[in-house]
Design a protein around this motif. Structure first.
Motif, PDB file in Angstrom:
ATOM      1  N   ALA A  79      42.177  18.837 -13.263  1.00  0.00           N
ATOM      2  CA  ALA A  79      42.200  18.275 -11.913  1.00  0.00           C
ATOM      3  C   ALA A  79      40.923  17.475 -11.657  1.00  0.00           C
ATOM      4  O   ALA A  79      39.854  17.836 -12.152  1.00  0.00           O
ATOM      5  CB  ALA A  79      42.327  19.395 -10.884  1.00  0.00           C
ATOM      6  N   PRO A  80      41.013  16.385 -10.905  1.00  0.00           N
ATOM      7  CA  PRO A  80      39.818  15.589 -10.584  1.00  0.00           C
ATOM      8  C   PRO A  80      38.727  16.404  -9.897  1.00  0.00           C
ATOM      9  O   PRO A  80      37.545  16.131 -10.082  1.00  0.00           O
ATOM     10  CB  PRO A  80      40.343  14.493  -9.659  1.00  0.00           C
ATOM     11  N   GLU A  81      39.118  17.427  -9.142  1.00  0.00           N
ATOM     12  CA  GLU A  81      38.132  18.266  -8.471  1.00  0.00           C
ATOM     13  C   GLU A  81      37.250  18.998  -9.478  1.00  0.00           C
ATOM     14  O   GLU A  81      36.074  19.244  -9.234  1.00  0.00           O
ATOM     15  CB  GLU A  81      38.820  19.287  -7.549  1.00  0.00           C
ATOM     16  N   VAL A  82      37.815  19.347 -10.626  1.00  0.00           N
ATOM     17  CA  VAL A  82      37.041  20.015 -11.670  1.00  0.00           C
ATOM     18  C   VAL A  82      35.986  19.058 -12.227  1.00  0.00           C
ATOM     19  O   VAL A  82      34.830  19.445 -12.440  1.00  0.00           O
ATOM     20  CB  VAL A  82      37.974  20.529 -12.795  1.00  0.00           C
TER      21      VAL A  82
ATOM     22  N   SER B 188      46.137  14.691 -11.937  1.00  0.00           N
ATOM     23  CA  SER B 188      45.403  15.377 -12.988  1.00  0.00           C
ATOM     24  C   SER B 188      45.105  14.399 -14.105  1.00  0.00           C
ATOM     25  O   SER B 188      45.725  13.348 -14.217  1.00  0.00           O
ATOM     26  CB  SER B 188      46.200  16.563 -13.518  1.00  0.00           C
ATOM     27  N   LEU B 189      44.139  14.744 -14.921  1.00  0.00           N
ATOM     28  CA  LEU B 189      43.751  13.910 -16.042  1.00  0.00           C
ATOM     29  C   LEU B 189      44.277  14.550 -17.317  1.00  0.00           C
ATOM     30  O   LEU B 189      43.920  15.688 -17.627  1.00  0.00           O
ATOM     31  CB  LEU B 189      42.232  13.788 -16.118  1.00  0.00           C
ATOM     32  N   PRO B 190      45.147  13.868 -18.084  1.00  0.00           N
ATOM     33  CA  PRO B 190      45.663  14.453 -19.312  1.00  0.00           C
ATOM     34  C   PRO B 190      44.556  14.608 -20.345  1.00  0.00           C
ATOM     35  O   PRO B 190      43.652  13.788 -20.436  1.00  0.00           O
ATOM     36  CB  PRO B 190      46.718  13.450 -19.780  1.00  0.00           C
TER      37      PRO B 190
ATOM     38  N   GLU C 299      34.664  16.613 -10.615  1.00  0.00           N
ATOM     39  CA  GLU C 299      33.668  16.450  -9.559  1.00  0.00           C
ATOM     40  C   GLU C 299      32.677  17.607  -9.550  1.00  0.00           C
ATOM     41  O   GLU C 299      31.474  17.406  -9.379  1.00  0.00           O
ATOM     42  CB  GLU C 299      34.350  16.324  -8.197  1.00  0.00           C
ATOM     43  N   VAL C 300      33.158  18.824  -9.748  1.00  0.00           N
ATOM     44  CA  VAL C 300      32.272  19.988  -9.774  1.00  0.00           C
ATOM     45  C   VAL C 300      31.336  19.925 -10.979  1.00  0.00           C
ATOM     46  O   VAL C 300      30.131  20.159 -10.860  1.00  0.00           O
ATOM     47  CB  VAL C 300      33.088  21.300  -9.771  1.00  0.00           C
ATOM     48  N   ILE C 301      31.871  19.572 -12.147  1.00  0.00           N
ATOM     49  CA  ILE C 301      31.048  19.456 -13.350  1.00  0.00           C
ATOM     50  C   ILE C 301      29.963  18.404 -13.139  1.00  0.00           C
ATOM     51  O   ILE C 301      28.790  18.623 -13.444  1.00  0.00           O
ATOM     52  CB  ILE C 301      31.915  19.110 -14.580  1.00  0.00           C
ATOM     53  N   ALA C 302      30.352  17.245 -12.598  1.00  0.00           N
ATOM     54  CA  ALA C 302      29.387  16.164 -12.355  1.00  0.00           C
ATOM     55  C   ALA C 302      28.362  16.573 -11.295  1.00  0.00           C
ATOM     56  O   ALA C 302      27.182  16.238 -11.409  1.00  0.00           O
ATOM     57  CB  ALA C 302      30.112  14.891 -11.937  1.00  0.00           C
ATOM     58  N   GLY C 303      28.797  17.290 -10.274  1.00  0.00           N
ATOM     59  CA  GLY C 303      27.885  17.733  -9.220  1.00  0.00           C
ATOM     60  C   GLY C 303      26.833  18.697  -9.732  1.00  0.00           C
ATOM     61  O   GLY C 303      25.648  18.575  -9.413  1.00  0.00           O
TER      62      GLY C 303
ATOM     63  N   GLY D 118      29.334  14.481  -2.820  1.00  0.00           N
ATOM     64  CA  GLY D 118      28.613  13.301  -3.266  1.00  0.00           C
ATOM     65  C   GLY D 118      29.127  12.717  -4.568  1.00  0.00           C
ATOM     66  O   GLY D 118      28.531  11.807  -5.111  1.00  0.00           O
ATOM     67  N   ILE D 119      30.244  13.212  -5.070  1.00  0.00           N
ATOM     68  CA  ILE D 119      30.819  12.753  -6.332  1.00  0.00           C
ATOM     69  C   ILE D 119      32.216  12.203  -6.054  1.00  0.00           C
ATOM     70  O   ILE D 119      33.020  12.839  -5.364  1.00  0.00           O
ATOM     71  CB  ILE D 119      30.937  13.896  -7.365  1.00  0.00           C
ATOM     72  N   LYS D 120      32.485  11.024  -6.580  1.00  0.00           N
ATOM     73  CA  LYS D 120      33.818  10.417  -6.440  1.00  0.00           C
ATOM     74  C   LYS D 120      34.308  10.073  -7.841  1.00  0.00           C
ATOM     75  O   LYS D 120      33.586   9.461  -8.628  1.00  0.00           O
ATOM     76  CB  LYS D 120      33.736   9.158  -5.586  1.00  0.00           C
ATOM     77  N   THR D 121      35.521  10.482  -8.172  1.00  0.00           N
ATOM     78  CA  THR D 121      36.086  10.174  -9.486  1.00  0.00           C
ATOM     79  C   THR D 121      37.305   9.279  -9.327  1.00  0.00           C
ATOM     80  O   THR D 121      38.017   9.349  -8.330  1.00  0.00           O
ATOM     81  CB  THR D 121      36.510  11.452 -10.237  1.00  0.00           C
ATOM     82  N   GLU D 122      37.511   8.435 -10.319  1.00  0.00           N
ATOM     83  CA  GLU D 122      38.678   7.549 -10.339  1.00  0.00           C
ATOM     84  C   GLU D 122      39.124   7.389 -11.783  1.00  0.00           C
ATOM     85  O   GLU D 122      38.324   7.098 -12.671  1.00  0.00           O
ATOM     86  CB  GLU D 122      38.306   6.190  -9.748  1.00  0.00           C
ATOM     87  N   TRP D 123      40.409   7.620 -12.023  1.00  0.00           N
ATOM     88  CA  TRP D 123      40.972   7.476 -13.361  1.00  0.00           C
ATOM     89  C   TRP D 123      41.734   6.163 -13.402  1.00  0.00           C
ATOM     90  O   TRP D 123      42.711   5.978 -12.704  1.00  0.00           O
ATOM     91  CB  TRP D 123      41.896   8.643 -13.681  1.00  0.00           C
ATOM     92  N   THR D 124      41.253   5.210 -14.219  1.00  0.00           N
ATOM     93  CA  THR D 124      41.894   3.908 -14.345  1.00  0.00           C
ATOM     94  C   THR D 124      42.496   3.790 -15.740  1.00  0.00           C
ATOM     95  O   THR D 124      42.342   4.680 -16.572  1.00  0.00           O
ATOM     96  CB  THR D 124      40.875   2.767 -14.133  1.00  0.00           C
ATOM     97  N   ASP D 125      43.148   2.658 -15.994  1.00  0.00           N
ATOM     98  CA  ASP D 125      43.708   2.414 -17.326  1.00  0.00           C
ATOM     99  C   ASP D 125      42.615   2.333 -18.386  1.00  0.00           C
ATOM    100  O   ASP D 125      42.839   2.676 -19.545  1.00  0.00           O
ATOM    101  CB  ASP D 125      44.526   1.118 -17.336  1.00  0.00           C
ATOM    102  N   GLU D 126      41.420   1.876 -17.990  1.00  0.00           N
ATOM    103  CA  GLU D 126      40.310   1.750 -18.936  1.00  0.00           C
ATOM    104  C   GLU D 126      39.605   3.079 -19.195  1.00  0.00           C
ATOM    105  O   GLU D 126      38.922   3.237 -20.189  1.00  0.00           O
ATOM    106  CB  GLU D 126      39.280   0.726 -18.443  1.00  0.00           C
TER     107      GLU D 126
END
Length: 135
Positions: free
Chosen positions: A26-29, A8-10, A31-35, A67-75
């Motif tokens: 959640a990352p799925e949320v 999850s993303l804080p 993805e849905v918003i971006a989609g 068609g949406i991929k999310t990634e949470w990095t330190d940046e």
């Protein structure tokens, strides 16, 4: 079998509000918003999904995060969008509009800032009605 770790993303507490607990998205949320934001851009004919999303759509299920991929990095949050455009549109203009629409939607709904929104054009959709036989 190893237990799947829930990602999850804080999310921060809004200014002037008392923190009552943790808010996680959640990352799925995302993805849905971006989609949804992507499909609202004029000139986009669709997003690329996987075999499983294609089968789900054949049975009538609407898949908003395909068609949406999310990634949470330190940046920060990185989003990759894989989509097809309609024939005759300016690809660079449509891609910039997709980036703007996704950033705006995610920030408005979750207050999360995106580090990158990468748009990958995977195809061009031609209008089927324009091809006709001359007698």
């Amino acid at each position: 079998m190893a237990e799947k770790e829930i990602q999850s993303l804080p999310q921060s507490t809004p200014n002037g509000k008392t923190a009552l607990g943790d808010i996680e998205v959640a990352p799925e949320v995302i993805e849905v918003i971006a989609g949804i934001a992507t499909t609202e851009v004029e000139g986009i004919s669709g997003t690329r999904g996987t075999f499983a999303t294609g089968v789900a759509e054949k049975f009538g299920k609407k898949v908003h995060g395909k068609g949406i991929k999310t990634e949470w990095t330190d940046e920060g949050l990185i989003i990759d969008v894989y989509c097809t455009v309609q024939y005759g549109v300016a690809v660079s203009h449509v891609a910039r509009e997709v980036q703007r629409q996704i950033r705006e939607s995610i920030e408005n709904m979750t207050e999360l800032a995106t580090k990158e929104v990468n748009v990958h054009i995977t195809g061009i959709q031609f209008d089927q009605a324009t091809t006709s036989k001359a007698d």
